[in-house]
Design a protein around this motif. Structure first.
Motif, PDB file in Angstrom:
ATOM      1  N   LEU A 209       0.823  -1.199   0.000  1.00 18.43           N
ATOM      2  CA  LEU A 209       0.000   0.000   0.000  1.00 18.43           C
ATOM      3  C   LEU A 209       0.863   1.257   0.000  1.00 18.43           C
ATOM      4  CD1 LEU A 209      -2.805  -0.671   2.675  1.00 18.43           C
ATOM      5  CD2 LEU A 209      -3.148  -0.424   0.210  1.00 18.43           C
ATOM      6  N   LYS A 210       0.291   2.330  -0.519  1.00 20.55           N
ATOM      7  CA  LYS A 210       0.807   3.689  -0.326  1.00 20.55           C
ATOM      8  C   LYS A 210      -0.333   4.522   0.242  1.00 20.55           C
ATOM      9  CE  LYS A 210       2.012   4.466  -4.616  1.00 20.55           C
ATOM     10  NZ  LYS A 210       1.729   3.216  -5.316  1.00 20.55           N
ATOM     11  N   LYS A 211      -0.003   5.547   1.002  1.00 21.28           N
ATOM     12  CA  LYS A 211      -1.053   6.336   1.647  1.00 21.28           C
ATOM     13  C   LYS A 211      -1.914   7.084   0.641  1.00 21.28           C
ATOM     14  CE  LYS A 211       0.945   6.839   6.242  1.00 21.28           C
ATOM     15  NZ  LYS A 211       1.304   7.748   7.350  1.00 21.28           N
ATOM     16  N   SER A 212      -1.418   7.210  -0.569  1.00 26.14           N
ATOM     17  CA  SER A 212      -2.210   7.871  -1.609  1.00 26.14           C
ATOM     18  C   SER A 212      -3.164   6.918  -2.316  1.00 26.14           C
ATOM     19  CB  SER A 212      -1.267   8.508  -2.642  1.00 26.14           C
ATOM     20  OG  SER A 212      -0.432   7.509  -3.230  1.00 26.14           O
ATOM     21  N   ASP A 213      -3.087   5.624  -2.004  1.00 25.95           N
ATOM     22  CA  ASP A 213      -3.930   4.634  -2.672  1.00 25.95           C
ATOM     23  C   ASP A 213      -5.381   4.730  -2.205  1.00 25.95           C
ATOM     24  OD1 ASP A 213      -1.735   3.667  -3.983  1.00 25.95           O
ATOM     25  OD2 ASP A 213      -1.464   1.922  -2.680  1.00 25.95           O
ATOM     26  N   PRO A 214      -6.336   4.625  -3.117  1.00 23.55           N
ATOM     27  CA  PRO A 214      -7.750   4.553  -2.700  1.00 23.55           C
ATOM     28  C   PRO A 214      -8.012   3.386  -1.754  1.00 23.55           C
ATOM     29  CG  PRO A 214      -7.608   5.018  -5.049  1.00 23.55           C
ATOM     30  CD  PRO A 214      -6.216   4.706  -4.592  1.00 23.55           C
ATOM     31  N   ALA A 215      -7.312   2.282  -1.949  1.00 24.98           N
ATOM     32  CA  ALA A 215      -7.515   1.127  -1.067  1.00 24.98           C
ATOM     33  C   ALA A 215      -7.098   1.471   0.365  1.00 24.98           C
ATOM     34  CB  ALA A 215      -6.714  -0.071  -1.574  1.00 24.98           C
ATOM     35  N   TYR A 216      -6.021   2.220   0.525  1.00 21.61           N
ATOM     36  CA  TYR A 216      -5.585   2.640   1.862  1.00 21.61           C
ATOM     37  C   TYR A 216      -6.656   3.511   2.511  1.00 21.61           C
ATOM     38  CZ  TYR A 216      -3.173   5.160   5.563  1.00 21.61           C
ATOM     39  OH  TYR A 216      -2.835   5.708   6.782  1.00 21.61           O
ATOM     40  N   GLU A 217      -7.192   4.460   1.745  1.00 17.85           N
ATOM     41  CA  GLU A 217      -8.211   5.361   2.278  1.00 17.85           C
ATOM     42  C   GLU A 217      -9.432   4.584   2.765  1.00 17.85           C
ATOM     43  OE1 GLU A 217     -11.222   8.829   0.574  1.00 17.85           O
ATOM     44  OE2 GLU A 217      -9.341   8.409  -0.482  1.00 17.85           O
ATOM     45  N   ILE A 218      -9.865   3.598   1.983  1.00 15.45           N
ATOM     46  CA  ILE A 218     -11.030   2.799   2.368  1.00 15.45           C
ATOM     47  C   ILE A 218     -10.741   1.993   3.628  1.00 15.45           C
ATOM     48  CG2 ILE A 218     -12.433   0.804   1.672  1.00 15.45           C
ATOM     49  CD1 ILE A 218     -12.265   1.907  -1.203  1.00 15.45           C
ATOM     50  N   MET A 219      -9.597   1.341   3.691  1.00 12.00           N
ATOM     51  CA  MET A 219      -9.250   0.529   4.859  1.00 12.00           C
ATOM     52  C   MET A 219      -9.115   1.388   6.110  1.00 12.00           C
ATOM     53  SD  MET A 219      -6.558  -1.949   2.824  1.00 12.00           S
ATOM     54  CE  MET A 219      -5.979  -2.881   4.233  1.00 12.00           C
ATOM     55  N   ARG A 220      -8.463   2.531   5.970  1.00 12.43           N
ATOM     56  CA  ARG A 220      -8.304   3.445   7.113  1.00 12.43           C
ATOM     57  C   ARG A 220      -9.650   3.926   7.616  1.00 12.43           C
ATOM     58  NH1 ARG A 220      -6.449   8.884   5.105  1.00 12.43           N
ATOM     59  NH2 ARG A 220      -8.694   8.883   4.651  1.00 12.43           N
ATOM     60  N   ASP A 221     -10.523   4.329   6.694  1.00 12.96           N
ATOM     61  CA  ASP A 221     -11.825   4.871   7.101  1.00 12.96           C
ATOM     62  C   ASP A 221     -12.705   3.796   7.721  1.00 12.96           C
ATOM     63  OD1 ASP A 221     -10.892   7.232   6.097  1.00 12.96           O
ATOM     64  OD2 ASP A 221     -12.284   7.329   4.401  1.00 12.96           O
ATOM     65  N   TRP A 222     -12.643   2.572   7.192  1.00 14.61           N
ATOM     66  CA  TRP A 222     -13.467   1.500   7.781  1.00 14.61           C
ATOM     67  C   TRP A 222     -13.050   1.248   9.219  1.00 14.61           C
ATOM     68  CZ3 TRP A 222     -12.409  -3.614   9.450  1.00 14.61           C
ATOM     69  CH2 TRP A 222     -13.554  -4.386   9.728  1.00 14.61           C
ATOM     70  N   VAL A 223     -11.761   1.222   9.460  1.00 17.33           N
ATOM     71  CA  VAL A 223     -11.274   1.042  10.830  1.00 17.33           C
ATOM     72  C   VAL A 223     -11.683   2.244  11.681  1.00 17.33           C
ATOM     73  CG1 VAL A 223      -9.227   0.816  12.285  1.00 17.33           C
ATOM     74  CG2 VAL A 223      -9.348  -0.422  10.119  1.00 17.33           C
ATOM     75  N   GLY A 224     -11.495   3.449  11.141  1.00 19.61           N
ATOM     76  CA  GLY A 224     -11.817   4.654  11.901  1.00 19.61           C
ATOM     77  C   GLY A 224     -13.301   4.795  12.184  1.00 19.61           C
ATOM     78  N   GLU A 225     -14.141   4.187  11.378  1.00 17.47           N
ATOM     79  CA  GLU A 225     -15.591   4.229  11.598  1.00 17.47           C
ATOM     80  C   GLU A 225     -16.057   3.149  12.552  1.00 17.47           C
ATOM     81  OE1 GLU A 225     -17.056   3.978   7.645  1.00 17.47           O
ATOM     82  OE2 GLU A 225     -16.488   6.024   7.112  1.00 17.47           O
ATOM     83  N   GLY A 226     -15.086   2.479  13.198  1.00 16.75           N
ATOM     84  CA  GLY A 226     -15.430   1.507  14.231  1.00 16.75           C
ATOM     85  C   GLY A 226     -15.682   0.110  13.736  1.00 16.75           C
ATOM     86  N   LEU A 227     -15.053  -0.260  12.634  1.00 13.67           N
ATOM     87  CA  LEU A 227     -15.193  -1.624  12.098  1.00 13.67           C
ATOM     88  C   LEU A 227     -16.665  -1.947  11.843  1.00 13.67           C
ATOM     89  CD1 LEU A 227     -12.739  -3.440  14.565  1.00 13.67           C
ATOM     90  CD2 LEU A 227     -12.181  -2.146  12.526  1.00 13.67           C
ATOM     91  N   ARG A 228     -17.304  -1.024  11.204  1.00 15.90           N
ATOM     92  CA  ARG A 228     -18.754  -1.089  11.020  1.00 15.90           C
ATOM     93  C   ARG A 228     -19.185  -2.306  10.208  1.00 15.90           C
ATOM     94  NH1 ARG A 228     -21.584   0.414   6.674  1.00 15.90           N
ATOM     95  NH2 ARG A 228     -23.791   0.951   6.907  1.00 15.90           N
ATOM     96  N   LEU A 229     -20.261  -2.967  10.660  1.00 15.97           N
ATOM     97  CA  LEU A 229     -20.876  -4.053   9.904  1.00 15.97           C
ATOM     98  C   LEU A 229     -21.941  -3.492   8.973  1.00 15.97           C
ATOM     99  CD1 LEU A 229     -21.372  -6.740  12.715  1.00 15.97           C
ATOM    100  CD2 LEU A 229     -19.489  -6.526  11.100  1.00 15.97           C
ATOM    101  N   ASP A 230     -22.128  -4.142   7.846  1.00 12.00           N
ATOM    102  CA  ASP A 230     -23.148  -3.704   6.903  1.00 12.00           C
ATOM    103  C   ASP A 230     -24.535  -4.006   7.449  1.00 12.00           C
ATOM    104  OD1 ASP A 230     -21.356  -2.786   4.943  1.00 12.00           O
ATOM    105  OD2 ASP A 230     -21.082  -4.830   4.179  1.00 12.00           O
ATOM    106  N   GLY A 231     -25.461  -3.086   7.204  1.00 15.41           N
ATOM    107  CA  GLY A 231     -26.841  -3.297   7.598  1.00 15.41           C
ATOM    108  C   GLY A 231     -27.560  -4.196   6.617  1.00 15.41           C
ATOM    109  N   PRO A 232     -28.750  -4.617   6.972  1.00 11.66           N
ATOM    110  CA  PRO A 232     -29.506  -5.544   6.098  1.00 11.66           C
ATOM    111  C   PRO A 232     -29.897  -4.938   4.758  1.00 11.66           C
ATOM    112  CG  PRO A 232     -30.871  -4.757   7.912  1.00 11.66           C
ATOM    113  CD  PRO A 232     -29.482  -4.298   8.217  1.00 11.66           C
TER     114      PRO A 232
END
Length: 821
Positions: A209-232
């Motif tokens: 990964l690089k910090k400029s990668d979209p994949a990094y941004e998604i992974m960082r935000d998912w963790v920062g949002e509290g490891l959110r589970l998808d709703g129904p």
């Protein structure tokens, strides 16, 4: 026989066969774009809808030039937003700023085009979806590849499902395992999940990964949002589309930006290009970067495969070049085969070779139809025939021979795994005769497949039932049937969704449901086995626990009444003329056997990432094959009567690099059985096989002999696999030693009842013996230089018989003898 000089010469002849060509240098793809003055420019998509602050849209800008030549101008266009307060655009990527409407103006030279943009949902939270965002990001970074944490045992104690096929497992792993230390919602940038692939901490997989990668941004935000589970109500991805779907470029074009649009179950469509995994089927033609930029390497064709989650799409890209000095030679066309081959060759500026000689043709035709060499008399009769249609006449005659049925029956028995370990000796003999009669009588191949797949009763009385003695469980039946009759290697989908194809575990076990109710019991003869339809039996998908219905690929699940044989339903679907798999798979196998390479190669590996070298040819052959009653003999004759089949193996300067498009005959080593039979034929000394009558050829054996070293080292399959790959065609040192100084060649040449001994005893002249040896081995007489060299050797040899054996030995070790050409 001591042949030091010849051994040195033969070493020189065999070494190139043993060498593996390796050219690892690849030209660097140019990023230069020739803009010039396009006649028009077009934009994709024609309308942009951005929903939420995570949305984005990659634009494609295509210039159209003279003769409708397209060029990708995405990287060189000027982009202007009519309202930067609503949407911004940089390097062709539109991003939302606030709800509203705007336009993006695209300029190239003095050309201009516009695309309307609507932005909505900017006030609505847009959290990262685990199944649609996080899993895709893990795949993009390569974390869940089979060589990394996606392996069955994971890596370094961290296990993910392969390419995200099991989100439940991945959720548990990321949220619960390792005491939650892999993720840090308070300080997401400190998560091991991110720091290791960034190489801020030691990571066995290197930097992913690089910090400029979209994949990094998604992974960082998912963790920062509290490891959110998808709703129904979180939508599922139902399909993806890859743009452009195909494109053919001229010299001036060196690249093409790709765009991937994902369609979701709630009707939304999103640009997922940054988190899509791209691969090229032919990196010697073009590579594809992480952002979906295809870059030319050389002239040719490639398939660009895009994978987002478990969905795949393919785009076919062709890069053409003007080849200096190329001029089409108006190669004659005997049928649609030649027309479609020539269309491809003209497009790629590849010049076909000249027609092969009559000597080459007669040898090639006998080997491909009957598996044996023509006798000296047969070769001479053909060569002296002056009629214009003699090639077609020979083909027509050969496919009606018993030798044709024996040889092509052998090829079928190989992949049907006809061996006594699985069937017993009687079963093998019965199965062999049934296959032989099917080929000899030209049983339609759809009928052949149906009889195999639906066979019931005694394996001795109904030999087709031996198919179910070789395939003894639903998993084996699924894999074997898919590979043999669909041309699909579906094995990977047994444990997880196929990593390189659209097939899923549900597809795999759904096919297995068609074969789960196959019962077997001992017959009246204790060595016989009765195959019958059992009253019950179901297949359960191991990951989901779901009981599977019979599944027909690209059709769906079907409900089969309890009193109906599920195999019959599957076989009826399989053999319909409109089935997208069967006719193509069958005719591709026949083409591959005759031409030495399939239109799809390997012949049993149809997939989007392994496209046909000539799709139009394969489609037409399959269609005509079905119209002609799925006749094997029709297909063989259609292919062999084409000029394409009859091209020389000698290349010209315009096709020297071509190994895909059939611009010349494919040179290949004789198969084990062909080679042993050829040696026996040239020497007139038959091989002895245990339990077989004297004079039986290797191609006529019921199954591979257990202890024939010669056949084994030359790659004869043992019929353990339903794959032509079990037959080895690679040259190796053991083969060279066997031919140069092995007992088979040595003893047959010296045999007192062999050809050389009998010709000498009949007081034949040197010229007569040499001519007969050449005709027997090479289907031609020696040229003056060869005849002169042979006679000089005899003049310098004290023992005339030994001298003739030397000549025979040299012929048997020549490339012209060893190879089909």
């Amino acid at each position: 026989m001591h042949r030091t000089v010849q051994l040195v010469a033969l070493a020189a002849a065999w070494l190139p066969m043993l060498a593996v060509a390796a050219d690892t240098a690849k030209p660097t793809a140019s990023s230069d774009v020739v803009v010039g003055m396009p006649a028009t420019i077009s934009l994709f998509p024609v309308k942009v809808d951005l929903v939420g602050n995570r949305s984005r849209q990659q634009l494609l800008v295509t210039g159209e030039y003279a003769r409708q030549e397209p060029r990708d101008l995405t990287t060189v266009a000027e982009y202007i937003s009519s309202n930067p307060q609503v949407v911004t655009v940089e390097r062709g990527v539109a991003r939302p700023v606030a709800d509203g409407a705007a336009e993006i103006i695209v300029k190239i030279a003095d050309r201009e085009s516009r695309v309307p943009v609507t932005v909505t949902g900017m006030q609505t939270p847009s959290p990262v979806s685990f199944k649609n965002g996080m899993i895709a990001a893990l795949s993009k970074a390569g974390c869940n590849m089979g060589a990394c944490h996606g392996s069955p045992s994971g890596k370094a104690g961290f296990r993910l499902s392969l390419r995200g096929y099991d989100p439940v497992l991945d959720i548990m792993t990321l949220r619960s395992e390792y005491q939650g230390r892999r993720t840090n919602p308070v300080a997401p940038e400190e998560s091991l999940l991110l720091r290791k692939p960034l190489m801020e901490l030691a990571h066995g997989g290197g930097r992913r990964l690089k910090k400029s990668d979209p994949a990094y941004e998604i992974m960082r935000d998912w963790v920062g949002e509290g490891l959110r589970l998808d709703g129904p109500t979180e939508p599922d991805c139902v399909k993806i589309e890859l743009y452009p779907q195909s494109r053919t470029f001229q010299d001036a074009s060196k690249q093409q930006q790709m765009v991937v649009l994902a369609h979701f179950s709630d009707g939304t469509v999103k640009d997922v290009t940054p988190i899509t995994v791209f691969t090229s089927s032919n990196e010697s033609v073009a590579g594809v970067g992480e952002a979906g930029m295809v870059s030319k390497v050389s002239r040719g064709e490639t398939a660009i495969l895009a994978r987002y989650l478990d969905k795949m799409a393919t785009s076919y890209i062709t890069f053409l070049e003007e080849v200096p000095g190329f001029a089409w030679n108006n190669s004659p066309e005997h049928s649609f085969v030649d027309s479609l081959i020539n269309n491809k060759l003209k497009q790629l500026q590849i010049l076909p070779s000249d027609l092969c000689t009559d000597e080459e043709f007669v040898r090639r035709a006998y080997l491909d139809t009957t598996g044996r060499l023509p006798t000296a008399q047969e070769a001479q009769a053909f060569l002296t025939d002056s009629s214009s249609g003699k090639r077609d006449a020979l083909i027509d005659a050969l496919v009606e021979t018993e030798d044709f049925a024996s040889y092509w029956g052998l090829l079928l028995a190989d992949v049907l795994r006809s061996n006594s370990k699985k069937l017993n000796a009687t079963g093998v003999q019965k199965f062999k005769l049934w296959i032989y009669e099917s080929v000899f009588n030209d049983k339609p191949m759809d009928q052949f497949a149906r009889e195999l797949l639906t066979a019931s009763g005694s394996a001795y009385e109904n030999p087709a039932a031996n198919y179910w003695r070789a395939s003894r469980d639903p998993q084996d039946a699924t894999e074997t049937t898919a590979q043999l009759f669909l041309g699909i290697r579906i094995q990977c989908a047994k444990c997880h969704n196929h990593p390189f194809e659209r097939w899923t575990q549900d597809n795999y076990y759904g096919i297995g449901a068609a074969f789960v109710r196959i019962g077997r019991k001992v017959g009246a003869d204790p060595t016989d086995e009765i195959v019958f339809t059992a009253a019950g039996g179901e297949v359960t998908q191991p990951r989901t626990g779901k009981q599977m219905k019979t599944h027909l690929l690209l059709t769906g699940d079907v409900d089969v009444p309890a009193d109906q044989d599920r195999r019959q339903v599957f076989a009826n679907w399989l053999t319909k003329p409109e089935n997208p798999f069967f006719a193509k798979s069958m005719v591709n196998r026949i083409w591959g056997q005759i031409m030495g390479r399939g239109i799809v190669e390997p012949v049993d590996d149809f997939r989007d990432s392994n496209p046909p070298s000539n799709a139009a040819l394969l489609d037409t052959l399959a269609s005509e094959f079905a119209k002609n009653g799925f006749s094997r003999k029709w297909a063989v004759k259609m292919i062999m009567k084409s000029r394409t089949y009859q091209l020389s193996s000698r290349k010209n300067k315009f096709n020297t690099a071509d190994e895909l498009y059939f611009s010349h005959a494919n040179t290949r080593l004789l198969t084990a059985e062909q080679l042993l039979d050829a040696i026996c034929a040239v020497t007139s000394v038959p091989e002895s096989f245990p339990g077989a009558p004297v004079g039986t050829r290797a191609t006529e054996l019921s199954e591979p002999p257990a202890d024939n070293y010669f056949l084994k080292i030359f790659g004869q399959p043992q019929r353990e696999m339903a794959c032509q790959c079990e037959r080895s065609s690679e040259s190796n040192l053991s083969q060279a030693l066997q031919m140069i100084n092995g007992p088979v060649v040595h003893n047959k040449l010296r045999d007192a009842n062999g050809r050389i001994a009998k010709l000498l005893a009949a007081n034949k002249t040197d010229d007569e013996i040499i001519n007969e040896l050449y005709l027997s081995a090479l289907s031609r007489t020696p040229v003056a230089a060869e005849l002169d060299a042979a006679k000089k050797h005899l003049a310098n040899t004290m023992d005339r018989k030994l001298g003739m054996e030397d000549i025979g030995w040299a012929l048997l070790n020549s490339k012209e003898f060893l190879f089909q050409h």
